[in-house]
Design a protein around this motif. Structure first.
Motif, short mmCIF file in Angstrom:
data_model
loop_
_atom_site.label_atom_id
_atom_site.label_comp_id
_atom_site.label_asym_id
_atom_site.label_seq_id
_atom_site.Cartn_x
_atom_site.Cartn_y
_atom_site.Cartn_z
N ASP A 80 4.33 -0.46 0.31
CA ASP A 80 5.67 -0.73 0.83
C ASP A 80 5.71 -0.84 2.35
O ASP A 80 6.58 -1.51 2.91
CB ASP A 80 6.64 0.37 0.39
CG ASP A 80 6.92 0.33 -1.10
OD1 ASP A 80 6.74 -0.74 -1.71
OD2 ASP A 80 7.32 1.37 -1.66
N ASP A 81 4.77 -0.19 3.03
CA ASP A 81 4.80 -0.22 4.49
C ASP A 81 4.04 -1.41 5.08
O ASP A 81 3.91 -1.52 6.30
CB ASP A 81 4.25 1.08 5.06
CG ASP A 81 2.79 1.35 4.68
OD1 ASP A 81 2.27 0.64 3.79
OD2 ASP A 81 2.19 2.27 5.25
N VAL A 82 3.52 -2.29 4.22
CA VAL A 82 2.84 -3.50 4.69
C VAL A 82 3.79 -4.68 4.56
O VAL A 82 4.16 -5.05 3.45
CB VAL A 82 1.55 -3.77 3.88
CG1 VAL A 82 0.91 -5.09 4.32
CG2 VAL A 82 0.57 -2.62 4.04
N PRO A 83 4.23 -5.29 5.66
CA PRO A 83 5.13 -6.44 5.58
C PRO A 83 4.46 -7.61 4.86
O PRO A 83 3.24 -7.74 4.85
CB PRO A 83 5.41 -6.79 7.05
CG PRO A 83 5.03 -5.58 7.83
CD PRO A 83 3.92 -4.92 7.05
N ALA A 84 5.28 -8.44 4.25
CA ALA A 84 4.76 -9.57 3.48
C ALA A 84 3.85 -10.45 4.31
O ALA A 84 2.79 -10.88 3.85
CB ALA A 84 5.93 -10.38 2.92
N HIS A 85 4.23 -10.71 5.54
CA HIS A 85 3.45 -11.62 6.37
C HIS A 85 2.12 -11.01 6.82
O HIS A 85 1.27 -11.71 7.37
CB HIS A 85 4.25 -12.09 7.58
CG HIS A 85 4.52 -11.00 8.58
ND1 HIS A 85 5.56 -10.11 8.44
CD2 HIS A 85 3.89 -10.66 9.74
CE1 HIS A 85 5.56 -9.26 9.46
NE2 HIS A 85 4.56 -9.57 10.26
N GLU A 86 1.93 -9.71 6.55
CA GLU A 86 0.69 -9.05 6.93
C GLU A 86 -0.19 -8.72 5.72
O GLU A 86 -1.24 -8.08 5.87
CB GLU A 86 0.99 -7.77 7.71
CG GLU A 86 1.65 -8.02 9.06
CD GLU A 86 1.92 -6.74 9.83
OE1 GLU A 86 1.46 -5.67 9.36
OE2 GLU A 86 2.58 -6.80 10.87
N ALA A 87 0.21 -9.15 4.51
CA ALA A 87 -0.54 -8.77 3.30
C ALA A 87 -1.97 -9.31 3.32
O ALA A 87 -2.91 -8.59 2.95
CB ALA A 87 0.20 -9.28 2.06
N VAL A 88 -2.15 -10.54 3.74
CA VAL A 88 -3.49 -11.13 3.77
C VAL A 88 -4.35 -10.40 4.80
O VAL A 88 -5.53 -10.10 4.56
CB VAL A 88 -3.42 -12.63 4.05
CG1 VAL A 88 -4.82 -13.22 4.24
CG2 VAL A 88 -2.71 -13.35 2.90
N ALA A 89 -3.78 -10.11 5.98
CA ALA A 89 -4.52 -9.39 7.01
C ALA A 89 -4.85 -7.97 6.55
O ALA A 89 -5.93 -7.45 6.85
CB ALA A 89 -3.70 -9.36 8.30
N TRP A 90 -3.93 -7.33 5.83
CA TRP A 90 -4.18 -5.99 5.29
C TRP A 90 -5.39 -6.00 4.36
O TRP A 90 -6.25 -5.11 4.42
CB TRP A 90 -2.93 -5.51 4.56
CG TRP A 90 -3.09 -4.25 3.76
CD1 TRP A 90 -3.13 -2.98 4.24
CD2 TRP A 90 -3.22 -4.16 2.33
NE1 TRP A 90 -3.27 -2.09 3.20
CE2 TRP A 90 -3.33 -2.78 2.02
CE3 TRP A 90 -3.23 -5.09 1.30
CZ2 TRP A 90 -3.47 -2.34 0.70
CZ3 TRP A 90 -3.38 -4.65 -0.01
CH2 TRP A 90 -3.50 -3.28 -0.29
N ALA A 91 -5.49 -7.02 3.50
CA ALA A 91 -6.65 -7.13 2.62
C ALA A 91 -7.92 -7.38 3.43
O ALA A 91 -8.98 -6.82 3.14
CB ALA A 91 -6.43 -8.26 1.62
N ALA A 92 -7.81 -8.20 4.47
CA ALA A 92 -8.98 -8.55 5.28
C ALA A 92 -9.55 -7.35 6.02
O ALA A 92 -10.74 -7.34 6.36
CB ALA A 92 -8.61 -9.65 6.26
N GLU A 93 -8.73 -6.33 6.27
CA GLU A 93 -9.23 -5.13 6.94
C GLU A 93 -10.37 -4.48 6.15
O GLU A 93 -11.22 -3.80 6.72
CB GLU A 93 -8.09 -4.11 7.12
CG GLU A 93 -7.05 -4.52 8.14
CD GLU A 93 -5.88 -3.55 8.17
OE1 GLU A 93 -5.89 -2.56 7.38
OE2 GLU A 93 -4.95 -3.77 8.97
N HIS A 94 -10.39 -4.68 4.85
CA HIS A 94 -11.46 -4.16 4.00
C HIS A 94 -12.40 -5.26 3.52
O HIS A 94 -13.10 -5.11 2.53
CB HIS A 94 -10.87 -3.42 2.80
CG HIS A 94 -10.34 -2.06 3.12
ND1 HIS A 94 -10.13 -1.09 2.17
CD2 HIS A 94 -10.00 -1.48 4.31
CE1 HIS A 94 -9.68 0.01 2.75
NE2 HIS A 94 -9.58 -0.21 4.04
#
Length: 277
Positions: free
Chosen positions: A129-143
């Motif tokens: 919930d704390d990951v904005p939609a526009h950051e979802a791909v970047a959030w995955a890329a962190e791993h």
């Protein structure tokens, strides 16, 4: 007469193609093909032409891989919605049921049930919930997680994959509101309908490409008895609110180490299989 299911056949791999060719005939039964048969029209027609003579009826829903287009493909190669429409044509030419056809009533063992093949895609909402939609791909890329969809799945004529997903959800929801309200249903979609069913122990941050929160309560709203899904390549049975959810992936060759034939991966959907003590 039984309702069976398998998904994620990925016949671009020679081992998987050989496995599909070896699948035993069950001429009294229906077989659900839950998406990701392959990446090309040839892959899909191979599966349909191989299996259609072996079963009473095939039911197909698309995964993301069927919608992939090679970056070097000629300009005239169907993309997006046009590509999906071409697969529907290939299925109809062979008498295979698709998400664009009237929902049939299953009158075999365990019936009657309305069989509902769906094509819903994903909208990146399967994320914390704390990951904005526009950051979802970047959030995955962190791993180190990246989906080929970002490069190979063209949503044309829609402006984005999210927009295509939302259009598909709205269209399907409208159909379901009118569909045989007195009958229990078998909902079939390549992608999971609920975020809590995304079980990816090796790549947990792949979840943004796995579904939409808009379908979280569909199993209750539309009186589902069974929900059939693939995509995760993690076969398991889960019960939520008394509804059985079946992940029916065959998967990539490297993911299968038990030596079982493909027939052992075909899951019985109806009648409900007996519980193993």
């Amino acid at each position: 007469m039984k309702l069976l299911a398998i998904s994620d056949l990925h016949v671009g791999f020679p081992d998987n193609r050989s496995a599909v060719a070896s699948l035993g005939a069950r001429p009294d039964d229906w077989l659900v093909l839950g998406g990701d048969l392959g990446e090309t029209f040839e892959h899909v027609t191979f599966v349909l032409d191989t299996l259609a003579p072996r079963f009473r009826r095939l039911v197909w829903v698309p995964g993301n891989h069927e919608l992939y287009v090679d970056p070097h493909a000629p300009p005239g190669e169907p993309r997006g919605a046009a590509r999906y429409a071409r697969y529907v044509e290939l299925c109809r030419e062979r008498g295979v049921l698709t998400p664009e056809d009237p929902y049939p009533v299953w009158e075999g063992e365990g019936g009657p049930h309305l069989v509902v093949p769906m094509f819903l895609l994903y909208d990146y909402t399967f994320r914390p919930d704390d990951v904005p939609a526009h950051e979802a791909v970047a959030w995955a890329a962190e791993h180190g997680i990246a989906a080929a969809d970002e490069f190979l799945l063209d949503p044309a004529p829609f402006p984005s994959r999210e927009a295509w997903c939302h259009a598909r959800v709205a269209e399907t929801e409208a159909r379901l509101r009118e569909a045989a309200p007195g009958l229990p249903k078998v909902l079939i979609n390549h992608f999971p309908l609920r975020q809590d069913l995304v079980f990816l122990p090796r790549v947990p941050r792949f979840s943004p490409w796995c579904g939409t929160r808009k379908t979280t309560d569909w199993h209750l709203r539309f009186d589902a008895r069974v929900v059939v899904q693939g995509h995760l390549h993690v076969r398991r049975t889960v019960h939520v609110d008394g509804v059985r959810f079946e992940e029916v992936s065959f998967g990539y060759p490297r993911e299968r180490r038990d030596g079982r034939p493909i027939d052992a991966y075909v899951k019985q959907i109806l009648p409900a299989p007996e519980a193993v003590p």
